[in-house]
Design a protein around this motif. Sequence first.
Motif, PDB file in Angstrom:
ATOM      1  N   GLY A 334       0.823  -1.201   0.000  1.00  5.47           N
ATOM      2  CA  GLY A 334       0.000   0.000   0.000  1.00  5.47           C
ATOM      3  C   GLY A 334       0.858   1.252   0.000  1.00  5.47           C
ATOM      4  N   GLU A 335       0.403   2.273   0.712  1.00  3.55           N
ATOM      5  CA  GLU A 335       1.095   3.558   0.714  1.00  3.55           C
ATOM      6  C   GLU A 335       2.274   3.547   1.680  1.00  3.55           C
ATOM      7  N   ALA A 336       3.296   4.355   1.353  1.00  2.40           N
ATOM      8  CA  ALA A 336       4.454   4.504   2.232  1.00  2.40           C
ATOM      9  C   ALA A 336       5.072   5.874   1.997  1.00  2.40           C
ATOM     10  N   THR A 337       5.622   6.447   3.059  1.00  5.03           N
ATOM     11  CA  THR A 337       6.286   7.742   2.977  1.00  5.03           C
ATOM     12  C   THR A 337       7.794   7.567   3.114  1.00  5.03           C
ATOM     13  N   VAL A 338       8.517   8.653   2.857  1.00  6.75           N
ATOM     14  CA  VAL A 338       9.969   8.630   3.032  1.00  6.75           C
ATOM     15  C   VAL A 338      10.325   8.302   4.479  1.00  6.75           C
ATOM     16  N   LEU A 339       9.539   8.823   5.427  1.00  7.88           N
ATOM     17  CA  LEU A 339       9.814   8.545   6.838  1.00  7.88           C
ATOM     18  C   LEU A 339       9.581   7.067   7.164  1.00  7.88           C
ATOM     19  N   ASP A 340       8.583   6.440   6.527  1.00  8.10           N
ATOM     20  CA  ASP A 340       8.388   4.993   6.694  1.00  8.10           C
ATOM     21  C   ASP A 340       9.636   4.239   6.246  1.00  8.10           C
ATOM     22  N   LEU A 341      10.209   4.673   5.131  1.00 11.64           N
ATOM     23  CA  LEU A 341      11.426   4.037   4.624  1.00 11.64           C
ATOM     24  C   LEU A 341      12.578   4.231   5.600  1.00 11.64           C
ATOM     25  N   ALA A 342      12.728   5.439   6.132  1.00  9.54           N
ATOM     26  CA  ALA A 342      13.804   5.703   7.085  1.00  9.54           C
ATOM     27  C   ALA A 342      13.680   4.808   8.316  1.00  9.54           C
ATOM     28  N   ALA A 350      15.449   7.617  11.160  1.00  6.72           N
ATOM     29  CA  ALA A 350      14.180   8.348  11.179  1.00  6.72           C
ATOM     30  C   ALA A 350      14.231   9.484  12.198  1.00  6.72           C
ATOM     31  N   GLU A 351      14.860   9.227  13.339  1.00  6.56           N
ATOM     32  CA  GLU A 351      14.935  10.249  14.385  1.00  6.56           C
ATOM     33  C   GLU A 351      15.795  11.437  13.954  1.00  6.56           C
ATOM     34  N   LYS A 352      16.828  11.177  13.153  1.00  3.54           N
ATOM     35  CA  LYS A 352      17.748  12.234  12.720  1.00  3.54           C
ATOM     36  C   LYS A 352      17.430  12.753  11.314  1.00  3.54           C
ATOM     37  N   PHE A 353      16.298  12.354  10.774  1.00  2.00           N
ATOM     38  CA  PHE A 353      15.944  12.706   9.396  1.00  2.00           C
ATOM     39  C   PHE A 353      15.877  14.225   9.200  1.00  2.00           C
ATOM     40  N   TYR A 355      16.074  15.577   5.395  1.00  2.00           N
ATOM     41  CA  TYR A 355      15.387  15.630   4.110  1.00  2.00           C
ATOM     42  C   TYR A 355      15.843  14.437   3.278  1.00  2.00           C
ATOM     43  N   ALA A 356      15.255  14.279   2.112  1.00  2.00           N
ATOM     44  CA  ALA A 356      15.645  13.183   1.220  1.00  2.00           C
ATOM     45  C   ALA A 356      15.640  13.671  -0.221  1.00  2.00           C
ATOM     46  N   GLY A 370      10.395  16.114   1.895  1.00  2.00           N
ATOM     47  CA  GLY A 370      10.339  15.919   3.337  1.00  2.00           C
ATOM     48  C   GLY A 370       9.890  14.513   3.693  1.00  2.00           C
ATOM     49  N   GLY A 371       9.738  14.273   4.975  1.00  2.00           N
ATOM     50  CA  GLY A 371       9.422  12.935   5.459  1.00  2.00           C
ATOM     51  C   GLY A 371       8.052  12.431   5.064  1.00  2.00           C
TER      52      GLY A 371
END
Length: 386
Positions: A334-342, A350-353, A355-356, A370-371
């Motif tokens: 299903g759906e996923a964000t950049v933060l999910d990947l981190a 993820a805690e230190k994210f 940008y991507a 952004g995340g």
Amino acid sequence: MPTNLPMACKAQYNKVLQARTPQEKLRQLEIFYSMIPKHKGTEKLRMHVRRQIASLKAQMEEARRKRAYTATYSWLVEKHGAAQIVLLGFTKTGKSSLLAKLTNAKPLIAEYPYATREPEVGMLPYQDIQFQLVEAPSLRPEPESSWNLKPLTLARNADGLILMVDLSANPAGQLSLLLQILEAAKISVKKPKGRVVVDLKTMVPGVQLVGTLKDATHEDVKRLLAEYGVRRAVVKVYGEATLDDVEDALFEGLVYRPALVVGSKADLVNRGEAEAFLEHCRSLNLPALAASNLTGEGLNQIGGKLFQNLDLLRVYTKPPSADKPSPIPFVFKGEATVLDLAERIHRSLAEKFRYAKVWPRGAGSPVRVGGEYRLQDGDVVEIRGG
């Protein structure tokens, strides 16, 4: 299924949730069942709990017979690959032959019925990922048969299903009975308007709500879970779900499992008969294909159909110092964000994210995001942390 249970009953169900062994879970479930008020509003809940009790007893009895019982004994198969797909159907529909054709597995293929007694596992390659195929023991046509507990337990735990029917033996009737058995076990192959997943094994503090409920706030969810003694959970909302769906998810109620219908033995019927069955499946909004283990017809379509039906997306990562992305993708359902990947890569990332950079499929230049950026299949992502 949700009902206005007494507080003592809800407190008892928390003991079910906290049970660490099958014996303890069985004992607490039996106590919980004895406390459920008997009236029309609790009929479905009582039936569901009876099925859970029967399943636990059957698993423990089978383990005892095999003298292999451990505290973690289970009928479930550990998941590997992009998704676990359970092959489900009645006996002599070609499940073992299909598994042997598609994977490196060597299941017993016999002339007599019900030859498969234990799950058989193989890996199906598809492009740059693999699906784990699990052949379940054949279902019996009697919906309440205790024999069906094992294959239905496997089906509930899977990411998706292949429903096998024999095109030469009333396939529409077979499919109808399969769907009845799944419905009785609270397994839906049709995507509901809304559903909820409650993760009780999370390490995050408090109750986290991911998504929005139609009729309740975050505080309402926290109050409901507190009534069951749940203080830590991640509640994931998909579609148009309600607070009742949250309570239903606590009871391991209705689950949605995308299904692909495979009509086997296509070599034994004419094309018109096969097409009529496929049209019947389309009328039920179920993806389907005709296949033959003998001629190979349709077999090369199964991987692609599974990928599409499961709504998977592949994301490729590239470290800042690398010229090329990793050839092995992260796979999301299903759906996923950049933060999910981190978070999937490592919690600290993820805690230190910060940008991507994302290279969409086919794009030569990246975009800075952004995340909360929603990923697409084929994206290449480079994550920058603090």
